[in-house]
Design a protein around this motif. Structure first.
Motif, mmCIF file in Angstrom:
data_model
loop_
_atom_site.group_PDB
_atom_site.id
_atom_site.type_symbol
_atom_site.label_atom_id
_atom_site.label_comp_id
_atom_site.label_asym_id
_atom_site.label_seq_id
_atom_site.Cartn_x
_atom_site.Cartn_y
_atom_site.Cartn_z
ATOM 1 N N GLU A 245 0.820 -1.208 0.000
ATOM 2 C CA GLU A 245 0.000 0.000 0.000
ATOM 3 C C GLU A 245 0.858 1.263 0.000
ATOM 4 O O GLU A 245 0.507 2.259 -0.636
ATOM 5 C CB GLU A 245 -0.929 -0.001 1.223
ATOM 6 C CG GLU A 245 -1.972 -1.116 1.220
ATOM 7 C CD GLU A 245 -3.033 -0.936 0.149
ATOM 8 O OE1 GLU A 245 -2.658 -0.837 -1.046
ATOM 9 O OE2 GLU A 245 -4.211 -0.896 0.484
ATOM 10 N N SER A 246 1.974 1.218 0.702
ATOM 11 C CA SER A 246 2.879 2.365 0.723
ATOM 12 C C SER A 246 3.439 2.640 -0.668
ATOM 13 O O SER A 246 3.547 3.796 -1.098
ATOM 14 C CB SER A 246 4.014 2.109 1.719
ATOM 15 O OG SER A 246 4.928 3.179 1.719
ATOM 16 N N LEU A 247 3.809 1.577 -1.383
ATOM 17 C CA LEU A 247 4.287 1.741 -2.754
ATOM 18 C C LEU A 247 3.186 2.298 -3.647
ATOM 19 O O LEU A 247 3.415 3.181 -4.471
ATOM 20 C CB LEU A 247 4.774 0.399 -3.306
ATOM 21 C CG LEU A 247 6.147 -0.088 -2.839
ATOM 22 C CD1 LEU A 247 6.380 -1.511 -3.306
ATOM 23 C CD2 LEU A 247 7.246 0.829 -3.363
ATOM 24 N N ARG A 248 1.985 1.760 -3.487
ATOM 25 C CA ARG A 248 0.884 2.170 -4.346
ATOM 26 C C ARG A 248 0.579 3.648 -4.192
ATOM 27 O O ARG A 248 0.321 4.357 -5.170
ATOM 28 C CB ARG A 248 -0.363 1.351 -4.026
ATOM 29 C CG ARG A 248 -1.558 1.748 -4.893
ATOM 30 C CD ARG A 248 -2.866 1.180 -4.369
ATOM 31 N NE ARG A 248 -2.866 -0.268 -4.297
ATOM 32 C CZ ARG A 248 -3.886 -0.983 -3.826
ATOM 33 N NH1 ARG A 248 -4.959 -0.356 -3.361
ATOM 34 N NH2 ARG A 248 -3.833 -2.294 -3.774
ATOM 35 N N PHE A 249 0.597 4.135 -2.958
ATOM 36 C CA PHE A 249 0.211 5.519 -2.690
ATOM 37 C C PHE A 249 1.414 6.438 -2.531
ATOM 38 O O PHE A 249 1.305 7.509 -1.930
ATOM 39 C CB PHE A 249 -0.672 5.584 -1.443
ATOM 40 C CG PHE A 249 -1.985 4.866 -1.610
ATOM 41 C CD1 PHE A 249 -2.917 5.318 -2.514
ATOM 42 C CD2 PHE A 249 -2.256 3.724 -0.871
ATOM 43 C CE1 PHE A 249 -4.122 4.657 -2.676
ATOM 44 C CE2 PHE A 249 -3.456 3.053 -1.028
ATOM 45 C CZ PHE A 249 -4.396 3.520 -1.939
ATOM 46 N N ASP A 250 2.561 6.014 -3.079
ATOM 47 C CA ASP A 250 3.739 6.886 -3.163
ATOM 48 C C ASP A 250 4.120 7.462 -1.808
ATOM 49 O O ASP A 250 4.303 8.674 -1.640
ATOM 50 C CB ASP A 250 3.478 8.011 -4.165
ATOM 51 C CG ASP A 250 4.772 8.683 -4.607
ATOM 52 O OD1 ASP A 250 5.843 8.053 -4.478
ATOM 53 O OD2 ASP A 250 4.712 9.831 -5.072
ATOM 54 N N ASP A 251 4.206 6.561 -0.810
ATOM 55 C CA ASP A 251 4.651 6.933 0.535
ATOM 56 C C ASP A 251 3.775 8.021 1.163
ATOM 57 O O ASP A 251 4.271 8.922 1.842
ATOM 58 C CB ASP A 251 6.116 7.394 0.512
ATOM 59 C CG ASP A 251 7.055 6.256 0.175
ATOM 60 O OD1 ASP A 251 6.768 5.113 0.553
ATOM 61 O OD2 ASP A 251 8.075 6.513 -0.489
ATOM 62 N N ARG A 252 2.459 7.925 0.941
ATOM 63 C CA ARG A 252 1.546 8.865 1.585
ATOM 64 C C ARG A 252 1.488 8.654 3.093
ATOM 65 O O ARG A 252 1.017 9.521 3.831
ATOM 66 C CB ARG A 252 0.135 8.685 1.008
ATOM 67 C CG ARG A 252 -0.094 9.367 -0.338
ATOM 68 C CD ARG A 252 -0.479 10.828 -0.196
ATOM 69 N NE ARG A 252 -1.624 11.026 0.661
ATOM 70 C CZ ARG A 252 -2.877 10.878 0.288
ATOM 71 N NH1 ARG A 252 -3.172 10.513 -0.935
ATOM 72 N NH2 ARG A 252 -3.876 11.110 1.146
#
Length: 650
Positions: free
Chosen positions: A519-526
């Motif tokens: 999820e971190s990768l997907r949301f660009d470290d949001r």
């Protein structure tokens, strides 16, 4: 202040009223039809020509008796400010006199006169602001005009002017190319490269404005060019450092030298702007500069030397050689100029009028070295891009293999899920029809629990596939490969544990960590995440129901973190676990339960799955799992708490 000496001389001139009594008389060398010979002797800046003789200011008289009215050129010396008064006329000249005050363009040192028949008396006043020595050597060249001198100036400094203009032209072409790459093709490394080229071009243009006698920027304040020129030189070093950071990916790979580089950039800007400001407001006090500022510049030299040796010996990337070779060329050019000026004592190294033998000036080497260095840096960028392209090809090939593996895993998961669901429905139908005993009911509940084990939210699977496609389309093969590797590991874990109702705590925590990373990768470290393991390693071997934590993490990310404007935080904490029970808390800094949209008639898919599992676990094993949802105070987040009793191994 800067104009103190000039003002004093002006007042002195008024008091004298144009008379020459009481002034020292200096011998005047006179020649006729000798312009070219005297021009070569006077304006060839060798170490033996016209040695400095005076300092600060001087005033003296000259006298010449002419047999007729005629044109002449008077040379008195090379100070910054020159005033020549004869009859009722005052002529201004010198290095810093504005163009509008000159008798004619280029009449800075050779002053055009009209001699009258008979005695001609001249009052000469010369001054210098920077406490440097200047030359006093009066010469009168009869029968010559300023128009005769201009071609001689251009002829003697043609090599220096050509080097200057060619350097600006070539660097400007490279700048246009880098802008095309950065703005049109979105090539990020060309941003820093383009900024570096822009800083050099601006510096050379500012220098040319002074050297080529354009004076477009400061037409009334020529004395400020030396101070103003310091600022773009400092900016060049700052942007050069930035380019090096980007070229070698120092921010990602070498945190320490990245911090040192930032300190170097800040100090460089502070020192150069302070230096320039001091020169402007102090009237060019060079004595103070040499006493104090150069000690501060020595600090920058120490830091840059440390950075160079760090890159040379600690960084293994071959790209460093492009940076080091280019920098060495610039270093040689700067060192050569410093050696010629301060060691050999070559005078007037940056003056349009005083040129070295051959016409090629010390600074010309620096200008051309900027071009060579920029070309070497461009080669380094192309080398990096080529290497990146090769790495991308290799990653894409690996990506294809991972995609094939993903398809196989998904097929197996779907088949297994379908089989389990059908088996569960079949068993349920048999149970209803035959109304068998408690043993069959237990078996049915185990089948239902196993089916729930595989029922991951289909939205999550769909979004994961979309994220992989997005990475590939946006030409991010490294991220796609990493995403696929984690995704494949999660699918393998699902298949591996499909027949198990319980997993070890270690397995479940690893699965959750993989999910959060995805999820971190997907949301660009949001958001940032943390998985805190138990204090005792033995606790990791305890059994917990599988796939119970992931739906809570999904709710935390999607409903707690995504609505936030700032960066989110998700924490999975198993550190409170003991020998008798496993305690797991999942918290986020979202807006709380109101933002989750979890209200009992419209309960989320994941939470319903969890509650069903808890009910089945109790019916099958008489083990009560505690499940609590807690709003943190002041809507500062949301927390879910699980307490798993000790489970027997299935």
């Amino acid at each position: 202040m800067k104009n103190t000496s000039v003002l004093s001389l002006f007042i002195l001139m008024i008091l004298l009223g144009g008379h020459t009594s009481g002034q020292e008389t200096v011998a005047l060398k006179v020649c006729e039809d000798c312009l070219q010979e005297e021009f070569r002797k006077t304006f060839t800046a060798s170490t033996v020509a016209l040695p400095p003789t005076h300092k600060d200011s001087v005033s003296f008289t000259l006298s010449y008796s002419s047999s007729k009215t005629q044109k002449a050129l008077l040379y008195v010396g090379d100070s910054e400010y020159i005033r020549v008064t004869y009859g009722d006329k005052t002529l201004k000249a010198g290095k810093f006199t504005s163009k509008s005050e000159l008798e004619q363009p280029f009449a800075r040192y050779l002053i055009p006169l009209t001699l009258q028949s008979g005695r001609n008396d001249f009052l000469v006043q010369m001054s210098q602001n920077d406490h440097k020595f200047f030359t006093v050597q009066p010469k009168l060249i009869l029968g010559a005009e300023i128009e005769d001198v201009i071609p001689l100036y251009y002829a003697q400094n043609e090599p220096a002017r050509s080097a200057n203009l060619v350097s600006i032209l070539l660097l400007s072409l490279l700048l246009l190319y880098s802008l095309y790459q950065a703005l049109i093709l979105k090539n990020r490394i060309y941003r820093s490269y383009g900024l570096y080229l822009l800083s050099i071009v601006l510096f050379l243009f500012l220098f040319s404005d002074e050297y080529l006698q354009w004076h477009l920027l400061l037409p009334k304040h020529l004395e400020l060019y030396g101070a103003v020129n310091i600022i773009p030189q400092g900016i060049i070093y700052v942007v050069y450092t930035e380019f090096g950071l980007v070229l070698l990916d120092i921010k990602k790979k070498y945190k320490w030298i990245y911090k040192v580089s930032r300190v170097f950039q800040i100090l460089t800007l502070l020192i150069t702007f302070t230096h320039a400001g001091y020169l402007i407001f102090s009237g060019g006090d060079q004595a103070f500069i040499f006493t104090y500022f150069f000690k501060v510049y020595a600090l920058l030299g120490i830091i840059s030397t440390y950075m160079t040796f760090y890159i040379l010996f600690r960084i293994k990337d071959n790209l460093k050689w492009f940076l080091l070779v280019g920098s060495t060329i610039i270093g040689w050019a700067v060192g050569y100029e410093i050696f010629q000026i301060f060691v050999k004592g070559s005078p007037k190294p940056r003056d349009f009028f005083y040129t070295l033998p051959g016409g090629f000036m010390h600074f010309s080497f620096l200008e051309l070295s900027y071009v060579v260095e920029s070309l070497i840096f461009l080669m380094g960028i192309n080398f990096k891009n080529l290497r990146k392209e090769r790495e991308n090809i290799a990653l894409k090939e690996r990506l294809i293999e991972q995609l094939k593996e993903k398809e196989q895993l998904e097929k197996q998961v779907n088949e297994l899920l379908s089989h389990k669901l059908k088996q569960s429905e079949k068993d349920l139908a048999i149970e209803k029809m035959m109304a068998e005993g408690e043993r069959n009911k237990a078996k049915l509940m185990e089948s239902q629990l196993s089916s729930l084990q595989l029922q991951m939210n289909p939205h999550y699977l769909f979004n994961s596939l979309n994220s992989i496609n997005d990475f590939i389309i946006s030409k991010k093969p490294e991220e796609a490969s990493e995403y696929l590797a984690l995704y494949a590991r999660m699918m393998r874990n699902i298949l591996k544990n499909s027949e198990r109702i319980f997993n070890t705590l270690d397995q479940e925590l690893q699965f959750c960590e993989d999910y959060l990373k995805l999820e971190s990768l997907r949301f660009d470290d949001r958001f940032e995440y943390s998985v805190i393991r138990p204090k005792h390693l033995s606790t990791l071997e305890k059994l917990v129901p599988g796939m119970m934590l992931q739906p809570i993490l999904e709710n935390a990310v999607w409903h707690g973190i995504m609505p936030l404007k700032g960066k989110g935080i998700v924490i999975l904490d198993a550190s409170q676990s003991s020998e008798k029970e496993v305690v797991i808390e999942i918290s986020d800094n979202g807006g709380g339960i109101e933002n989750l949209g979890i209200t009992p008639p419209n309960e989320s898919y994941g939470l319903k799955n969890i509650k069903d599992k808890i009910d089945l676990l109790f019916k099958l094993y008489q083990k009560q799992v505690t499940f609590e949802m807690i709003n943190l105070e002041n809507k500062q987040g949301f927390k879910v708490r699980f307490v798993f009793p000790e489970m027997d191994r299935a």
